[in-house]
Design a protein around this motif. Structure first.
Motif, PDB file in Angstrom:
ATOM      1  N   PHE A 299     -10.627   6.668 -14.298  1.00 60.19           N
ATOM      2  CA  PHE A 299      -9.165   6.712 -14.369  1.00 60.19           C
ATOM      3  C   PHE A 299      -8.643   7.980 -13.703  1.00 60.19           C
ATOM      4  CE2 PHE A 299      -5.030   7.571 -16.090  1.00 60.19           C
ATOM      5  CZ  PHE A 299      -4.452   6.335 -16.318  1.00 60.19           C
ATOM      6  N   ILE A 300      -9.280   9.099 -13.978  1.00 57.48           N
ATOM      7  CA  ILE A 300      -8.874  10.364 -13.378  1.00 57.48           C
ATOM      8  C   ILE A 300      -8.989  10.294 -11.862  1.00 57.48           C
ATOM      9  CG2 ILE A 300      -9.464  12.813 -13.166  1.00 57.48           C
ATOM     10  CD1 ILE A 300     -10.409  12.607 -16.139  1.00 57.48           C
ATOM     11  N   GLY A 301     -10.099   9.736 -11.384  1.00 61.62           N
ATOM     12  CA  GLY A 301     -10.290   9.600  -9.947  1.00 61.62           C
ATOM     13  C   GLY A 301      -9.255   8.702  -9.305  1.00 61.62           C
ATOM     14  N   ILE A 302      -8.881   7.651 -10.001  1.00 59.36           N
ATOM     15  CA  ILE A 302      -7.877   6.722  -9.475  1.00 59.36           C
ATOM     16  C   ILE A 302      -6.515   7.400  -9.374  1.00 59.36           C
ATOM     17  CG2 ILE A 302      -6.555   4.651 -10.062  1.00 59.36           C
ATOM     18  CD1 ILE A 302      -9.197   3.497 -11.169  1.00 59.36           C
ATOM     19  N   LEU A 303      -6.110   8.092 -10.435  1.00 57.29           N
ATOM     20  CA  LEU A 303      -4.802   8.758 -10.413  1.00 57.29           C
ATOM     21  C   LEU A 303      -4.771   9.852  -9.350  1.00 57.29           C
ATOM     22  CD1 LEU A 303      -1.987   9.052 -11.530  1.00 57.29           C
ATOM     23  CD2 LEU A 303      -2.895  10.498 -13.360  1.00 57.29           C
ATOM     24  N   LYS A 304      -5.848  10.593  -9.225  1.00 57.39           N
ATOM     25  CA  LYS A 304      -5.929  11.622  -8.180  1.00 57.39           C
ATOM     26  C   LYS A 304      -5.808  10.985  -6.797  1.00 57.39           C
ATOM     27  CE  LYS A 304      -9.021  15.207  -6.327  1.00 57.39           C
ATOM     28  NZ  LYS A 304      -9.365  14.559  -5.046  1.00 57.39           N
ATOM     29  N   THR A 305      -6.485   9.870  -6.594  1.00 60.58           N
ATOM     30  CA  THR A 305      -6.431   9.175  -5.309  1.00 60.58           C
ATOM     31  C   THR A 305      -5.029   8.681  -5.002  1.00 60.58           C
ATOM     32  OG1 THR A 305      -8.749   8.482  -5.523  1.00 60.58           O
ATOM     33  CG2 THR A 305      -7.376   7.242  -3.986  1.00 60.58           C
ATOM     34  N   VAL A 306      -4.338   8.152  -6.016  1.00 63.33           N
ATOM     35  CA  VAL A 306      -2.962   7.688  -5.834  1.00 63.33           C
ATOM     36  C   VAL A 306      -2.064   8.834  -5.391  1.00 63.33           C
ATOM     37  CG1 VAL A 306      -0.911   6.874  -7.078  1.00 63.33           C
ATOM     38  CG2 VAL A 306      -3.098   5.717  -7.398  1.00 63.33           C
ATOM     39  N   LEU A 307      -2.178   9.973  -6.056  1.00 63.39           N
ATOM     40  CA  LEU A 307      -1.332  11.123  -5.719  1.00 63.39           C
ATOM     41  C   LEU A 307      -1.635  11.640  -4.310  1.00 63.39           C
ATOM     42  CD1 LEU A 307      -1.469  13.013  -9.134  1.00 63.39           C
ATOM     43  CD2 LEU A 307       0.428  11.662  -8.220  1.00 63.39           C
ATOM     44  N   GLU A 308      -2.913  11.692  -3.944  1.00 65.85           N
ATOM     45  CA  GLU A 308      -3.280  12.105  -2.580  1.00 65.85           C
ATOM     46  C   GLU A 308      -2.699  11.152  -1.556  1.00 65.85           C
ATOM     47  OE1 GLU A 308      -7.353  13.975  -1.783  1.00 65.85           O
ATOM     48  OE2 GLU A 308      -7.729  12.735  -3.558  1.00 65.85           O
ATOM     49  N   HIS A 309      -2.827   9.866  -1.806  1.00 75.40           N
ATOM     50  CA  HIS A 309      -2.316   8.848  -0.881  1.00 75.40           C
ATOM     51  C   HIS A 309      -0.802   8.990  -0.711  1.00 75.40           C
ATOM     52  CE1 HIS A 309      -1.834   4.892   1.021  1.00 75.40           C
ATOM     53  NE2 HIS A 309      -0.809   4.719   0.207  1.00 75.40           N
ATOM     54  N   LEU A 310      -0.098   9.181  -1.818  1.00 75.46           N
ATOM     55  CA  LEU A 310       1.356   9.325  -1.739  1.00 75.46           C
ATOM     56  C   LEU A 310       1.744  10.574  -0.953  1.00 75.46           C
ATOM     57  CD1 LEU A 310       2.367   8.327  -5.387  1.00 75.46           C
ATOM     58  CD2 LEU A 310       2.474   6.909  -3.332  1.00 75.46           C
ATOM     59  N   LEU A 311       1.056  11.685  -1.212  1.00 70.66           N
ATOM     60  CA  LEU A 311       1.344  12.926  -0.495  1.00 70.66           C
ATOM     61  C   LEU A 311       1.135  12.751   1.003  1.00 70.66           C
ATOM     62  CD1 LEU A 311       2.073  15.941  -0.641  1.00 70.66           C
ATOM     63  CD2 LEU A 311      -0.380  16.414  -0.917  1.00 70.66           C
ATOM     64  N   GLU A 312       0.046  12.103   1.384  1.00 73.89           N
ATOM     65  CA  GLU A 312      -0.261  11.880   2.802  1.00 73.89           C
ATOM     66  C   GLU A 312       0.780  10.997   3.476  1.00 73.89           C
ATOM     67  OE1 GLU A 312      -4.135  10.221   2.657  1.00 73.89           O
ATOM     68  OE2 GLU A 312      -5.133  12.126   2.170  1.00 73.89           O
ATOM     69  N   ASN A 313       1.493  10.208   2.673  1.00 75.21           N
ATOM     70  CA  ASN A 313       2.504   9.312   3.226  1.00 75.21           C
ATOM     71  C   ASN A 313       3.930   9.813   2.973  1.00 75.21           C
ATOM     72  OD1 ASN A 313       1.216   6.524   4.264  1.00 75.21           O
ATOM     73  ND2 ASN A 313      -0.032   7.323   2.575  1.00 75.21           N
ATOM     74  N   GLY A 314       4.045  11.115   2.758  1.00 78.72           N
ATOM     75  CA  GLY A 314       5.364  11.739   2.682  1.00 78.72           C
ATOM     76  C   GLY A 314       6.090  11.585   1.367  1.00 78.72           C
ATOM     77  N   ILE A 315       5.370  11.186   0.322  1.00 80.16           N
ATOM     78  CA  ILE A 315       5.988  11.021  -0.990  1.00 80.16           C
ATOM     79  C   ILE A 315       5.831  12.315  -1.784  1.00 80.16           C
ATOM     80  CG2 ILE A 315       5.998   9.699  -3.131  1.00 80.16           C
ATOM     81  CD1 ILE A 315       6.849   8.127  -0.641  1.00 80.16           C
ATOM     82  N   LYS A 316       6.943  12.857  -2.252  1.00 78.28           N
ATOM     83  CA  LYS A 316       6.918  14.129  -2.952  1.00 78.28           C
ATOM     84  C   LYS A 316       6.617  13.980  -4.441  1.00 78.28           C
ATOM     85  CE  LYS A 316       9.674  18.301  -3.764  1.00 78.28           C
ATOM     86  NZ  LYS A 316      10.977  18.981  -3.535  1.00 78.28           N
TER      87      LYS A 316
END
Length: 325
Positions: A91-108
């Motif tokens: 779960f931790i890895g998934i949430l971290k991955t989601v946040l990284e993905h959003l950051l890389e796509n310009g989501i603050k």
């Protein structure tokens, strides 16, 4: 930490999305695409699918507004949904991955709302609040749902007397397939007069959703001398009956219509459920509580369960590294 792949949802993924949702850690039908997409014209979908070794293991129902992603503004509930067997490290890895993905796509920011525990199939596996603490998330809002565990229902004197008034007035409860009578004669006039708002769902939208989920969305009306005087719209899941709308006319206290209706629902229609969720009594984005409404719900034995809304800075994904020692 394990590597996960993120895929943004497309309509071609509908079958995979729905299949996973039906077998996930939660039981509400709100995350099925036939429900989520009824208001696709109002929200820019930004739902995500998470994979591990090409196996789908989690979903994030979400929409985007400018540089923020929400989980999901058009739904009562949110959060990540996942396999019931998922362990905390995943779960931790998934949430971290989601946040990284959003950051890389310009989501603050990611604004994520909790899924109340009664809608979880595995009620002991929900580490979101802890991870929001680690991510230094901002608690933007907190709602309190009035939830009744049906084996502990307890009617106070007011609710008992209301039920008796309903009996004396020969009230009748009917389940109906049409929403027009309740919407036009009870619900919309009440919301307009008391709060100057409209129902979240238009009449056309609730009829559409009923056609898609005929066994999950149910309408119960109360009649006095063949005239509708009250009603409720129920969203039903495996273990929970949730009141989406509750409303009665100006005679509801004199007639006992809402007490009579809910006595019938709790004792007959949904007696085999684990929970009856009356929804929130909060106003002003959670800052206040409608005292009278809260008192009425607690008169059946309902007590408060919380639902938090958290704002996460996507740059903080690194705070989820090296949690385990």
């Amino acid at each position: 930490m394990q590597n996960f792949k993120v895929l943004q949802y497309k309509p071609s993924h509908k079958n995979d999305w729905d299949r996973f949702t039906l077998g996930s850690n939660q039981q509400t039908f709100l995350f099925l695409r036939d429900f989520m997409d009824y208001h696709s014209d109002r929200f820019q979908d930004y739902s995500l699918m998470l994979f591990k070794d090409d196996e789908l293991i989690a979903l994030l129902p979400a929409n985007k507004d400018k540089n923020t992603v929400y989980s999901h503004q058009g739904l009562t509930y949110g959060s990540l949904i996942y396999k019931s067997t998922l362990q905390n490290q995943e779960f931790i890895g998934i949430l971290k991955t989601v946040l990284e993905h959003l950051l890389e796509n310009g989501i603050k920011n990611l604004v994520i709302k909790e899924l109340p525990f009664v809608f979880l199939d595995n009620q002991t596996n929900n580490p979101l609040a802890y991870l929001c603490f680690k991510l230094k998330a901002q608690l933007q809002r907190m709602d309190m749902h009035s939830t009744l565990e049906l084996k502990f229902k307890l009617y106070n004197r007011s609710r008992k007397n209301g039920y008796k008034r309903g009996q004396k007035n020969n009230l009748i409860v009917k389940e109906v397939d049409e929403f027009k009578e309740f919407w036009n004669e009870i619900l919309m006039p009440n919301l307009d007069n008391k709060h100057d708002v409209k129902p979240v769902h238009s009449l056309e939208e609730i009829q559409l959703l009923k056609s898609r989920f005929p066994d999950k969305i149910r309408q119960f009306n109360v009649y006095h001398n063949d005239i509708i005087v009250a009603g409720t719209t129920i969203f039903e899941t495996k273990h929970v009956a949730h009141s989406q709308y509750i409303s009665g006319n100006s005679d509801k206290n004199t007639l006992g219509s809402l007490d009579f209706l809910h006595h019938h629902l709790l004792e007959v229609v949904f007696a085999d459920k684990s929970y009856f969720n009356f929804g929130i009594s909060n106003e002003n984005d959670g800052q206040n509580i409608n005292e009278g409404l809260q008192y009425w719900k607690e008169g059946f034995g309902a007590r408060s369960t919380t639902q938090g809304f958290y704002k996460i800075d996507t740059e903080n994904y690194k705070l989820l590294e090296n949690l385990f020692i």
